[in-house]
Design a protein around this motif. Sequence first.
Motif, mmCIF file in Angstrom:
data_model
loop_
_atom_site.group_PDB
_atom_site.id
_atom_site.type_symbol
_atom_site.label_atom_id
_atom_site.label_comp_id
_atom_site.label_asym_id
_atom_site.label_seq_id
_atom_site.Cartn_x
_atom_site.Cartn_y
_atom_site.Cartn_z
ATOM 1 N N HIS A 1 -10.493 -6.240 -77.685
ATOM 2 C CA HIS A 1 -9.943 -5.614 -78.614
ATOM 3 C C HIS A 1 -9.170 -5.842 -80.185
ATOM 4 O O HIS A 1 -8.830 -5.657 -81.134
ATOM 5 N N GLN A 2 -10.784 -6.337 -80.120
ATOM 6 C CA GLN A 2 -10.776 -6.757 -81.992
ATOM 7 C C GLN A 2 -9.494 -7.958 -82.802
ATOM 8 O O GLN A 2 -9.131 -7.494 -83.725
ATOM 9 N N ALA A 3 -8.849 -8.771 -80.861
ATOM 10 C CA ALA A 3 -7.685 -9.556 -82.067
ATOM 11 C C ALA A 3 -7.692 -10.405 -82.134
ATOM 12 O O ALA A 3 -9.092 -11.377 -81.703
ATOM 13 N N ASP A 4 -6.579 -11.753 -83.048
ATOM 14 C CA ASP A 4 -6.828 -12.380 -82.919
ATOM 15 C C ASP A 4 -5.958 -13.748 -81.856
ATOM 16 O O ASP A 4 -6.169 -14.289 -81.719
ATOM 17 N N ALA A 5 -5.086 -12.556 -81.503
ATOM 18 C CA ALA A 5 -3.956 -13.056 -80.713
ATOM 19 C C ALA A 5 -3.012 -12.555 -79.876
ATOM 20 O O ALA A 5 -3.783 -10.879 -79.989
ATOM 21 N N VAL A 6 -2.763 -12.269 -78.127
ATOM 22 C CA VAL A 6 -2.180 -11.704 -77.858
ATOM 23 C C VAL A 6 -1.426 -12.169 -76.989
ATOM 24 O O VAL A 6 -1.101 -12.750 -76.883
ATOM 25 N N LEU A 7 0.336 -11.024 -77.040
ATOM 26 C CA LEU A 7 1.281 -11.518 -76.070
ATOM 27 C C LEU A 7 1.614 -11.537 -74.694
ATOM 28 O O LEU A 7 1.219 -9.343 -74.985
ATOM 29 N N VAL A 8 0.953 -12.406 -74.196
ATOM 30 C CA VAL A 8 1.278 -11.188 -72.649
ATOM 31 C C VAL A 8 2.893 -11.129 -71.441
ATOM 32 O O VAL A 8 3.081 -12.315 -71.859
ATOM 33 N N ARG A 9 3.213 -10.096 -71.124
ATOM 34 C CA ARG A 9 4.476 -10.061 -71.095
ATOM 35 C C ARG A 9 4.156 -11.170 -69.168
ATOM 36 O O ARG A 9 3.691 -11.345 -68.712
ATOM 37 N N PRO A 10 5.706 -11.067 -69.086
ATOM 38 C CA PRO A 10 6.454 -12.161 -67.702
ATOM 39 C C PRO A 10 5.449 -11.984 -66.712
ATOM 40 O O PRO A 10 5.035 -11.783 -65.628
ATOM 41 N N ASP A 11 5.338 -9.756 -66.322
ATOM 42 C CA ASP A 11 4.984 -8.970 -65.870
ATOM 43 C C ASP A 11 3.301 -8.593 -65.855
ATOM 44 O O ASP A 11 2.455 -8.478 -65.335
ATOM 45 N N ARG A 12 2.929 -9.752 -66.782
ATOM 46 C CA ARG A 12 1.534 -9.995 -66.953
ATOM 47 C C ARG A 12 0.591 -8.375 -67.694
ATOM 48 O O ARG A 12 -0.369 -8.146 -67.257
ATOM 49 N N TYR A 13 1.869 -7.204 -68.207
ATOM 50 C CA TYR A 13 1.078 -6.290 -69.137
ATOM 51 C C TYR A 13 1.593 -7.173 -70.168
ATOM 52 O O TYR A 13 2.107 -7.672 -71.416
ATOM 53 N N VAL A 14 0.051 -6.516 -71.605
ATOM 54 C CA VAL A 14 -0.231 -6.621 -73.050
ATOM 55 C C VAL A 14 1.647 -6.225 -73.592
ATOM 56 O O VAL A 14 2.107 -4.748 -73.805
ATOM 57 N N PHE A 15 1.877 -7.418 -74.791
ATOM 58 C CA PHE A 15 3.119 -6.753 -75.352
ATOM 59 C C PHE A 15 2.325 -6.038 -76.493
ATOM 60 O O PHE A 15 2.649 -4.718 -76.514
ATOM 61 N N GLY A 16 1.563 -6.538 -76.662
ATOM 62 C CA GLY A 16 0.931 -6.475 -77.725
ATOM 63 C C GLY A 16 -0.632 -7.586 -78.655
ATOM 64 O O GLY A 16 -0.242 -8.616 -78.064
ATOM 65 N N THR A 17 -1.592 -7.269 -79.673
ATOM 66 C CA THR A 17 -1.841 -7.789 -80.450
ATOM 67 C C THR A 17 -2.076 -7.741 -81.463
ATOM 68 O O THR A 17 -1.338 -7.003 -82.330
ATOM 69 N N GLY A 18 -2.838 -9.152 -82.306
ATOM 70 C CA GLY A 18 -2.116 -9.238 -83.574
ATOM 71 C C GLY A 18 -2.654 -10.310 -84.480
ATOM 72 O O GLY A 18 -3.388 -11.050 -83.701
ATOM 73 N N THR A 19 -2.007 -10.986 -85.248
ATOM 74 C CA THR A 19 -1.645 -12.354 -85.321
ATOM 75 C C THR A 19 -0.334 -12.840 -84.078
ATOM 76 O O THR A 19 0.214 -12.408 -84.450
ATOM 77 N N ALA A 20 -0.690 -14.210 -84.259
ATOM 78 C CA ALA A 20 -0.066 -14.858 -83.749
ATOM 79 C C ALA A 20 1.762 -14.495 -84.446
ATOM 80 O O ALA A 20 2.559 -14.620 -83.331
ATOM 81 N N ALA A 21 1.819 -15.021 -85.791
ATOM 82 C CA ALA A 21 2.414 -15.010 -86.082
ATOM 83 C C ALA A 21 3.666 -14.447 -85.820
ATOM 84 O O ALA A 21 5.055 -13.698 -85.440
ATOM 85 N N ASN A 22 3.039 -12.867 -86.074
ATOM 86 C CA ASN A 22 3.364 -10.748 -86.452
ATOM 87 C C ASN A 22 4.027 -10.919 -84.371
ATOM 88 O O ASN A 22 5.478 -10.561 -84.303
ATOM 89 N N LEU A 23 2.879 -11.251 -83.654
ATOM 90 C CA LEU A 23 3.291 -11.299 -82.019
ATOM 91 C C LEU A 23 5.042 -11.678 -82.104
ATOM 92 O O LEU A 23 5.658 -11.334 -81.422
ATOM 93 N N ALA A 24 4.948 -12.991 -82.486
ATOM 94 C CA ALA A 24 5.678 -14.472 -82.246
ATOM 95 C C ALA A 24 7.366 -13.227 -83.045
ATOM 96 O O ALA A 24 8.236 -13.406 -81.891
ATOM 97 N N GLY A 25 7.197 -13.326 -84.200
ATOM 98 C CA GLY A 25 8.955 -11.640 -84.718
ATOM 99 C C GLY A 25 8.708 -11.295 -83.528
ATOM 100 O O GLY A 25 10.289 -10.802 -83.545
ATOM 101 N N LYS A 26 7.701 -10.407 -83.016
ATOM 102 C CA LYS A 26 8.160 -9.351 -82.644
ATOM 103 C C LYS A 26 8.644 -9.224 -81.136
ATOM 104 O O LYS A 26 9.849 -8.330 -80.861
ATOM 105 N N TRP A 27 8.743 -10.398 -80.884
ATOM 106 C CA TRP A 27 8.601 -9.983 -79.245
ATOM 107 C C TRP A 27 10.135 -10.488 -79.406
ATOM 108 O O TRP A 27 10.800 -10.074 -78.275
ATOM 109 N N SER A 28 10.528 -11.664 -80.480
ATOM 110 C CA SER A 28 11.566 -12.274 -80.283
ATOM 111 C C SER A 28 12.707 -10.917 -81.173
ATOM 112 O O SER A 28 13.660 -11.568 -80.920
ATOM 113 N N GLY A 29 12.541 -10.150 -82.165
ATOM 114 C CA GLY A 29 13.218 -9.118 -83.104
ATOM 115 C C GLY A 29 13.434 -8.162 -82.737
ATOM 116 O O GLY A 29 13.728 -7.929 -80.893
#
Length: 478
Positions: free
Chosen positions: A450-478
């Motif tokens: 997926h040409q990604a630096d990081a992935v955020l995986v939801r609790p049901d094990r579907y992918v929230f998204g990929t990108g940089t770790a900092a951006n993913l953390a912000g988008k998830w909590s935002g």
Amino acid sequence: MAGADFDCDVLIAGGGPTGVTLAVLLAKRGVSVIVAEKEAAIYPLPRAAHIDHEGMRILQEAGVAEAVMQTARRANRYDFRNAKGEVLLRFEGAGQIGPGGWPAANMIHQPSVEAELHKALAAQPKAQLHHRWELKSFTDDGAGVTARVSTPEGDRTVRARFLVGADGARSPVREACGIHFEDLNFEEPWLVVDVLVDDFSKLPTDNLQICNPARPTTCVLMGEGRHRWEFMILPGETAEQVSDDAFIEALLEPWNVKSAVRLERKAVYTFRARIAAQWRKGRVLLAGDAAHQTPPFAGQGMCSGLRDAANLAWKLAAVTNGEADDALLDSYQPERAPNLRATIDMAIMMGKTVCITSPWQAWLRDLKFKLARKLGKLPDGPPAYPPISAGRILAGSAGAGSYFPQPVAPDGTRLDAVMGLGHWLISRAELDKPVLAPFAKPLAAWLDKHQADAVLVRPDRYVFGTGTAANLAGKWSG
């Protein structure tokens, strides 16, 4: 957490596999839950026969997967054969490990699965399961749901933040909400025959769909020393006629299993394809057969209910624990319905392949499959179901909404077992950490794909998204 005004956070009507799995997953997340089941005990005879790798992963989270696997069986393959025994379509790889980290197809004994789920629920201090409790009515006042429940000790009132109707195809919760079913135009009556097996050497080791226009027939393995046949009921036949033991004996005669099996259960079912128009109405939600019904040809009935439970559990927990607004629950149906529709479409396609009773149409079907086989255009397995395309995902990022695999370490440890219940933020920079090191190779391969630096995986094990770790953390909590 349930406060002074609430008896529980979530009241679940229905103590079948979907309801009890949801209850376990909620309780593990600190949510107080009451399950109201109108029957006195687990239904003792088998119904569902199959759980796929994703369903097993959900049962892993519930803490029962290993026990379920002890009584599960796996078929060599899944064949669609014509009246002459010629293979029209063949799906192989049932015993291979699927993306969920478990064998792709597992033939089970439903009462045994439910018994393990009941044990898991009993171990949760924040959960209660009450048999012979029947939901009679309820009122949603916007702040919670007040339900009147019939119990052996008389009627009582239960106040909950949310009510989930996991109460089956005839769901009183759905009916009370005035939610109608969308009919997907598949309705066929079949006789289901379950047997206890004394001599497995005389039974098929493949799961079979016999596409014989004289009598379309299903023959599949089950768990716990059992086997199942399903026979299409032909025009002019009655439920009473086909349920007669002598009639069933004649149906089984061509299989030459008379001394090898004993009849355990016979039931007439109408296989239907339907989906509820609305899965959430205020503080009331539907799950499992209350929300959708799929013909059994793809073996996805129980699996679909388990997926509902996994999707709903983390969202209800986030809302009741004050981590999210209840608008999060609006994503439940948009996320699940497309997957469910694809599941039903697959089952209908299989069903229409099997349920042809015209010899001429059967000849044409057989010819089409033979041509497709010669041209190499037949699939070697069921198609992948669509990813989540709308809902709680970072739309536009690579892999968003896809199912995140569960790698298995060389020592047999599965990823979920070390990562825990919540969401995961996995970045390349952390793959050498002790917790991730045993899984580093498959995780790095996924990130590469997926040409990604990081992935955020939801609790049901579907992918929230990929990108940089900092951006993913912000988008998830935002």
